[in-house]
Design a protein around this motif. Structure first.
Motif, PDB file in Angstrom:
ATOM      1  N   ILE A 106       0.865  -1.167   0.000  1.00  0.00           N
ATOM      2  CA  ILE A 106       0.000   0.000   0.000  1.00  0.00           C
ATOM      3  C   ILE A 106       0.906   1.221   0.000  1.00  0.00           C
ATOM      4  CG2 ILE A 106      -1.689   1.269   1.367  1.00  0.00           C
ATOM      5  CD1 ILE A 106      -2.547  -1.623   2.373  1.00  0.00           C
ATOM      6  N   GLU A 107       0.579   2.177  -0.853  1.00  0.00           N
ATOM      7  CA  GLU A 107       1.494   3.283  -1.115  1.00  0.00           C
ATOM      8  C   GLU A 107       0.762   4.622  -1.045  1.00  0.00           C
ATOM      9  OE1 GLU A 107       4.077   4.759  -5.032  1.00  0.00           O
ATOM     10  OE2 GLU A 107       3.135   2.772  -4.982  1.00  0.00           O
ATOM     11  N   ALA A 108       1.353   5.578  -0.329  1.00  0.00           N
ATOM     12  CA  ALA A 108       0.794   6.932  -0.286  1.00  0.00           C
ATOM     13  C   ALA A 108       0.916   7.559  -1.671  1.00  0.00           C
ATOM     14  CB  ALA A 108       1.538   7.765   0.750  1.00  0.00           C
ATOM     15  N   PHE A 109      -0.151   8.203  -2.114  1.00  0.00           N
ATOM     16  CA  PHE A 109      -0.202   8.735  -3.484  1.00  0.00           C
ATOM     17  C   PHE A 109      -0.926  10.083  -3.442  1.00  0.00           C
ATOM     18  CE2 PHE A 109      -0.873   8.395  -8.098  1.00  0.00           C
ATOM     19  CZ  PHE A 109       0.286   7.731  -8.473  1.00  0.00           C
ATOM     20  N   VAL A 116      -2.018  -2.022  -4.034  1.00  0.00           N
ATOM     21  CA  VAL A 116      -1.487  -2.876  -5.100  1.00  0.00           C
ATOM     22  C   VAL A 116      -1.677  -4.338  -4.700  1.00  0.00           C
ATOM     23  CG1 VAL A 116       0.543  -3.495  -6.482  1.00  0.00           C
ATOM     24  CG2 VAL A 116       0.209  -1.130  -5.715  1.00  0.00           C
ATOM     25  N   THR A 117      -2.395  -5.091  -5.540  1.00  0.00           N
ATOM     26  CA  THR A 117      -2.644  -6.507  -5.259  1.00  0.00           C
ATOM     27  C   THR A 117      -2.010  -7.370  -6.343  1.00  0.00           C
ATOM     28  OG1 THR A 117      -4.702  -6.740  -6.523  1.00  0.00           O
ATOM     29  CG2 THR A 117      -4.881  -5.816  -4.298  1.00  0.00           C
ATOM     30  N   GLU A 118      -2.176  -8.666  -6.203  1.00  0.00           N
ATOM     31  CA  GLU A 118      -1.664  -9.599  -7.219  1.00  0.00           C
ATOM     32  C   GLU A 118      -2.373  -9.409  -8.556  1.00  0.00           C
ATOM     33  OE1 GLU A 118      -2.342 -13.411  -5.539  1.00  0.00           O
ATOM     34  OE2 GLU A 118      -0.837 -13.191  -3.963  1.00  0.00           O
ATOM     35  N   ASP A 119      -3.589  -8.862  -8.511  1.00  0.00           N
ATOM     36  CA  ASP A 119      -4.396  -8.753  -9.730  1.00  0.00           C
ATOM     37  C   ASP A 119      -4.377  -7.367 -10.364  1.00  0.00           C
ATOM     38  OD1 ASP A 119      -5.284 -11.427  -9.304  1.00  0.00           O
ATOM     39  OD2 ASP A 119      -6.719 -10.672  -7.831  1.00  0.00           O
ATOM     40  N   ASP A 120      -4.361  -6.316  -9.535  1.00  0.00           N
ATOM     41  CA  ASP A 120      -4.443  -4.959 -10.085  1.00  0.00           C
ATOM     42  C   ASP A 120      -4.051  -3.954  -9.009  1.00  0.00           C
ATOM     43  OD1 ASP A 120      -6.588  -4.909  -8.346  1.00  0.00           O
ATOM     44  OD2 ASP A 120      -8.101  -5.122  -9.906  1.00  0.00           O
ATOM     45  N   SER A 121      -4.296  -2.664  -9.268  1.00  0.00           N
ATOM     46  CA  SER A 121      -4.092  -1.637  -8.247  1.00  0.00           C
ATOM     47  C   SER A 121      -5.254  -0.655  -8.304  1.00  0.00           C
ATOM     48  CB  SER A 121      -2.751  -0.919  -8.448  1.00  0.00           C
ATOM     49  OG  SER A 121      -2.759  -0.187  -9.657  1.00  0.00           O
ATOM     50  N   ASN A 122      -5.583  -0.077  -7.140  1.00  0.00           N
ATOM     51  CA  ASN A 122      -6.715   0.844  -7.053  1.00  0.00           C
ATOM     52  C   ASN A 122      -6.346   2.030  -6.178  1.00  0.00           C
ATOM     53  OD1 ASN A 122      -9.204  -0.684  -8.280  1.00  0.00           O
ATOM     54  ND2 ASN A 122      -8.129  -2.202  -7.036  1.00  0.00           N
ATOM     55  N   LEU A 123      -6.803   3.218  -6.609  1.00  0.00           N
ATOM     56  CA  LEU A 123      -6.602   4.423  -5.823  1.00  0.00           C
ATOM     57  C   LEU A 123      -7.790   4.633  -4.902  1.00  0.00           C
ATOM     58  CD1 LEU A 123      -5.110   7.011  -8.349  1.00  0.00           C
ATOM     59  CD2 LEU A 123      -3.957   5.943  -6.413  1.00  0.00           C
ATOM     60  N   SER A 158       5.594   6.292   3.383  1.00  0.00           N
ATOM     61  CA  SER A 158       4.735   6.157   2.203  1.00  0.00           C
ATOM     62  C   SER A 158       4.392   4.716   1.838  1.00  0.00           C
ATOM     63  CB  SER A 158       5.410   6.820   0.985  1.00  0.00           C
ATOM     64  OG  SER A 158       5.597   8.192   1.210  1.00  0.00           O
ATOM     65  N   TYR A 159       4.853   3.726   2.644  1.00  0.00           N
ATOM     66  CA  TYR A 159       4.631   2.333   2.251  1.00  0.00           C
ATOM     67  C   TYR A 159       4.268   1.441   3.433  1.00  0.00           C
ATOM     68  CZ  TYR A 159       6.711   3.325  -2.308  1.00  0.00           C
ATOM     69  OH  TYR A 159       6.982   3.831  -3.564  1.00  0.00           O
ATOM     70  N   ILE A 160       3.259   0.598   3.195  1.00  0.00           N
ATOM     71  CA  ILE A 160       2.934  -0.533   4.063  1.00  0.00           C
ATOM     72  C   ILE A 160       3.070  -1.774   3.194  1.00  0.00           C
ATOM     73  CG2 ILE A 160       1.145  -1.704   5.412  1.00  0.00           C
ATOM     74  CD1 ILE A 160      -0.161   1.072   5.819  1.00  0.00           C
TER      75      ILE A 160
END
Length: 231
Positions: free
Chosen positions: A151-154, A161-168, A191-193
């Motif tokens: 999981i990323e601060a944006f 971010v998952t194995e399949d896709d990423s979502n905001l 910025s990261y978990i």
């Protein structure tokens, strides 16, 4: 998808016949064929096995005794020349019971049953898996936490971010930190978990997940090392 299989039968001719049926079936992958339960058990301690084609009457260790000694039981299709064991076989939660000689259409029907059961069990497992809900692009999404990589601060958003896709997601890192398991997810940077199950290697500066290098804060590396040691 293919089911990983082993064949256990003390008759070399029967092993050859069943192995040929397995090899010719598009949904099966033969890990090995064995003349006794001891060899089969040794193989299963190394390889993931989904399905066993198992003879019942074998010297030293019978098919039933073999199953009694397994901690984790894959699906079982019993193969025997006698009908008298059928009731006992289903006490072992057998997927099916085939009598020798084995007809091809009967074999294929058994495999179809095993495939259906495998899919059903996996779907159920996934449905019951730990998950969170996120809101992205006006949609509410169910995300299984085991599939989250990081999981990323944006900016004002958080990127999941998952194995399949990423979502905001319009959220904060602190919110995700509170929602996720402390045993599996570690804040390694402001910025990261990251999901520690996805970490392939790390050094003093980065944790690597696939080809992505996640920066480590100097004071957070210790948290990652501690979490990995208990994983």
């Amino acid at each position: 998808m293919k089911l990983n299989c082993v064949v256990v039968d003390d008759s070399s001719i029967q092993r050859m016949i069943i192995s040929k049926l397995v090899n010719n079936h598009p949904s099966l992958h033969l890990i090995g064929d064995f003349s006794n339960a001891i060899e089969a058990r040794s193989c299963m301690s190394i390889h993931n096995v989904d399905l066993i084609f198992l003879d019942i009457e074998m010297p030293v260790i019978s098919g039933f005794d073999f199953l009694d000694g397994l901690k984790t039981k894959p699906q079982i299709i019993f193969i025997t020349s006698k009908a008298e064991y059928a009731m006992k076989a289903f006490d072992y939660d057998a997927t099916d019971y085939l009598q020798k000689p084995i007809a091809l259409d009967r074999f294929n029907a058994s495999v179809t049953r095993a495939m259906d059961l495998h899919l059903l069990r996996n779907d159920t497992k996934e449905e019951e898996g730990e998950h969170i809900f996120i809101k992205s692009n006006l949609k509410k999404l169910k995300i299984f936490t085991s599939k989250i990589k990081w999981i990323e601060a944006f900016g004002d958003y958080v990127r999941v971010v998952t194995e399949d896709d990423s979502n905001l997601v319009l959220s904060t890192m602190k919110s995700f930190e509170n929602d996720l398991s402390k045993k599996k997810f570690v804040r390694v940077h402001k910025s990261y978990i990251i999901n520690i199950d996805k970490v392939e290697r790390f050094n003093s500066k980065f944790a690597e997940i696939g080809i992505t290098k996640i920066p480590l804060s100097r004071n957070k590396k210790e948290d990652l090392v501690k979490a990995l040691s208990f994983a």
